[in-house]
Structure formats: structure tokens, C-alpha cells
Scaffold this motif. Sequence first.
Motif, short mmCIF file in Angstrom:
data_model
loop_
_atom_site.label_atom_id
_atom_site.label_comp_id
_atom_site.label_asym_id
_atom_site.label_seq_id
_atom_site.Cartn_x
_atom_site.Cartn_y
_atom_site.Cartn_z
N VAL A 161 0.90 -0.94 0.58
CA VAL A 161 -0.09 -0.08 0.10
C VAL A 161 0.82 0.94 -0.31
CG1 VAL A 161 0.10 0.00 2.24
CG2 VAL A 161 -1.70 1.03 1.31
N ASN A 162 0.78 2.16 -0.73
CA ASN A 162 1.13 3.25 -1.06
C ASN A 162 0.80 4.56 0.48
OD1 ASN A 162 3.19 2.36 -2.94
ND2 ASN A 162 0.78 3.19 -4.30
N CYS B 156 -11.61 4.80 5.98
CA CYS B 156 -11.92 3.32 7.00
C CYS B 156 -12.47 2.17 5.84
CB CYS B 156 -13.42 3.52 7.78
SG CYS B 156 -14.57 3.82 7.34
N VAL B 157 -12.20 0.76 6.57
CA VAL B 157 -13.61 -0.02 5.42
C VAL B 157 -13.13 -1.44 6.75
CG1 VAL B 157 -10.88 -1.27 5.19
CG2 VAL B 157 -12.61 -1.97 3.82
N ALA B 158 -15.14 -1.58 6.27
CA ALA B 158 -15.47 -3.17 7.53
C ALA B 158 -16.38 -3.75 6.63
CB ALA B 158 -16.26 -1.89 7.76
N VAL B 159 -15.98 -4.80 6.56
CA VAL B 159 -15.99 -5.85 5.82
C VAL B 159 -17.67 -6.41 6.38
CG1 VAL B 159 -16.33 -8.59 5.17
CG2 VAL B 159 -14.25 -7.17 5.10
N CYS B 160 -18.49 -6.29 6.01
CA CYS B 160 -20.53 -6.10 7.10
C CYS B 160 -20.82 -7.33 6.15
CB CYS B 160 -21.07 -4.61 6.56
SG CYS B 160 -19.87 -3.96 7.24
N GLY B 161 -20.70 -8.55 5.94
CA GLY B 161 -21.47 -9.90 6.00
C GLY B 161 -20.89 -9.99 4.31
N GLU B 162 -21.33 -10.25 3.20
CA GLU B 162 -20.55 -10.14 2.38
C GLU B 162 -20.44 -9.01 1.50
OE1 GLU B 162 -23.48 -11.14 -0.72
OE2 GLU B 162 -25.00 -11.25 0.79
N TRP B 163 -20.95 -7.17 2.56
CA TRP B 163 -20.38 -6.34 1.83
C TRP B 163 -19.04 -5.75 2.62
CZ3 TRP B 163 -23.84 -4.82 -1.35
CH2 TRP B 163 -25.08 -5.04 -1.27
N VAL C 98 -8.23 -1.92 8.92
CA VAL C 98 -7.52 -2.64 8.19
C VAL C 98 -8.86 -3.22 8.85
CG1 VAL C 98 -6.16 -3.76 9.93
CG2 VAL C 98 -5.73 -4.82 7.62
N ALA C 99 -9.16 -4.27 7.80
CA ALA C 99 -10.03 -5.31 8.01
C ALA C 99 -10.13 -6.61 7.71
CB ALA C 99 -11.66 -4.66 8.23
N PHE C 100 -10.01 -7.92 8.59
CA PHE C 100 -10.60 -8.80 8.12
C PHE C 100 -11.99 -9.51 7.85
CE2 PHE C 100 -6.76 -10.26 9.60
CZ PHE C 100 -6.16 -11.33 9.21
N ALA C 101 -11.67 -10.77 6.57
CA ALA C 101 -13.64 -11.09 5.61
C ALA C 101 -13.14 -12.12 6.38
CB ALA C 101 -13.64 -10.85 4.52
N SER C 102 -14.09 -12.94 7.25
CA SER C 102 -14.42 -13.95 8.55
C SER C 102 -15.74 -14.12 8.35
CB SER C 102 -13.08 -13.88 9.62
OG SER C 102 -13.83 -12.94 10.51
N THR C 103 -15.47 -15.56 8.84
CA THR C 103 -17.14 -15.94 9.99
C THR C 103 -16.73 -16.08 10.96
OG1 THR C 103 -16.22 -18.19 9.48
CG2 THR C 103 -17.44 -17.66 8.35
N HIS D 221 -14.61 -16.37 5.14
CA HIS D 221 -13.93 -16.95 5.70
C HIS D 221 -12.42 -16.45 6.40
CE1 HIS D 221 -16.82 -20.69 5.80
NE2 HIS D 221 -16.72 -20.29 4.67
N GLY D 222 -12.01 -15.18 6.52
CA GLY D 222 -11.23 -14.94 6.72
C GLY D 222 -9.74 -15.51 6.59
N GLU D 223 -9.73 -15.40 5.39
CA GLU D 223 -8.54 -15.54 3.62
C GLU D 223 -8.24 -14.41 3.16
OE1 GLU D 223 -9.74 -19.38 1.91
OE2 GLU D 223 -9.08 -20.20 3.47
N LYS D 224 -9.59 -13.00 3.14
CA LYS D 224 -8.41 -12.02 2.67
C LYS D 224 -9.19 -10.86 3.51
CE LYS D 224 -10.27 -13.59 -1.89
NZ LYS D 224 -9.04 -13.74 -2.96
N VAL D 225 -8.40 -10.01 3.25
CA VAL D 225 -8.17 -8.68 3.84
C VAL D 225 -8.16 -7.67 3.33
CG1 VAL D 225 -6.48 -7.80 6.20
CG2 VAL D 225 -6.43 -10.08 5.90
N PHE D 226 -8.66 -6.71 3.89
CA PHE D 226 -8.82 -5.26 2.77
C PHE D 226 -8.86 -3.92 4.22
CE2 PHE D 226 -12.33 -7.69 1.51
CZ PHE D 226 -12.31 -7.66 0.62
N TYR D 227 -7.97 -3.62 3.75
CA TYR D 227 -7.47 -2.52 4.12
C TYR D 227 -6.99 -0.74 3.51
CZ TYR D 227 -3.00 -3.85 2.05
OH TYR D 227 -1.54 -4.24 1.01
N CYS D 228 -7.23 0.26 3.69
CA CYS D 228 -6.98 1.31 3.02
C CYS D 228 -5.94 2.03 3.59
CB CYS D 228 -8.17 2.13 3.42
SG CYS D 228 -8.96 2.60 4.50
N GLY D 229 -5.94 3.31 2.25
CA GLY D 229 -4.75 4.10 2.25
C GLY D 229 -5.42 5.39 1.76
#
Length: 220
Positions: free
Chosen positions: A10-11, A77-84, A17-22, A37-45
Motif C-alpha cells: 500500500v502506498n 476506513c473499511v469494514a467487511v459487513c457480511g458479504e458487503w 484493516v478488516a478481515f473478512a471472516s466468519t 472465511h478469514g482468507e481476505k484482508v481489506f485495508y485502505c490508504g
Amino acid sequence: MRRAYACVGVNRGPRCVAFASTADGDRASSSDEAIIHGEKVFYCGGDGVHEYDVREARVERTRRVGGANGAYADARCVAVCGEWVVSGDSAGRVRCERAPTPTSGEGRGSAVVGSHARGPVRDASWANVGGDGVVVVLTCADDGDLIAWRLGAEVGREEEERAAREVGRVSFPSASTPLCVDLTPAPGHDAVDGVASRYVMAVGCVDGRVRVYACDFTAL
């Protein structure tokens, strides 16, 4: 705690940072399920919102600054909200999109659902309030407002963007600007299959106080 590995991608410094997980942490049974299932991470800059693949140890997708509708202009900011995947930027805009999977790619629909009067958007949280894909997303920003957005299953289809709408707002004085927000099912109202209607909301404010609210989303 130990560091398993380090990664870059990330520049400018990532702000969130937010994990996508169950909730149960079960392993994904297929690549399509990996997103939840916790195999993706979203983060912002400053340069956008990044999707990181934990299995592959690489940045898989980046939503760049200056995209459609000016989205991700200095993402905060970023958040994983279920499938969103919900993100907020420095201008106060709130955007949601269905999290992509290897087979669906990027084409799962996205929309700028609304905006705060003044940014940046500081935090986002969510509640699963309906078994038909309806969730409530809470965002707070420097305009002093905490806004609840109802996201229906049809968000991102142009003709049905009305399914994403504001359903509640709490305004704070400038001396108590909200900085972060989170939700948990109310005592005695534990989520069944991930769905609940009554929640306890905690809001952390710039004056050092945490304000707690009882929320009833039954009508949604």
C-alpha cells in the motif's frame, strides 16, 4: 502473539484493516467462500482500498482514488459487513459493494449509498438484521453524525439503489465528535444464524467518553 509473516503493498500508510471472516472461523470449502472465511484482508490508504489474499500473500485488487463517482478519494476506513465491503473517504462519502469472489470478479454491483456533511468518515460497523440479506451499516464522521444505513440485497442495481437508504441518525456536539462505533447483540437477544434485531451500540467520542445505546431494528 507472534508475527507469522510481513507483507507490503500500500502506498502511504494504511489507516484501517478488516478481515473478512466468519464467526466460527471454519475453513473455506471452495474458493468462492474464501471471501468470508478469514482468507481476505481489506485495508485502505491514501491511494485506495486494497484487497489482500492471505493464501497467496499478495494484493489481489485495488480500488484506486478517482474511480467511479470519485470513490476512494483518500480512503479512511473499511469494514467487511457480511458479504458487503463498506468504505468511507475523506470527503465523507460512504460506498458499499459486494465482496468479489474468484468466479464473480468485480461485477457484483457497487454504489455510493450516501455521504456525511463533512469528512472524513472515521469508522463503520454493521448488524445483520434480516435473513433476506438486509444489513444495517453504521458510520461516523467529523460532521458529528452517526448514521445508520439500510442495505438491501439489491444494492448496486441502478434501478433499485433506493434499497440503500438512511434509517437513523444520532448527532453529537463538536466537543463529543464520534470516532469509532461497534455493535453486539443485546443480552438475551443472541443472534440466531447470524441474525438479530436488538443490539447494543457503543460509540467512542473525542471527549474520551464511550456512549452506549440500545438499538431495535425489528421494523427493518
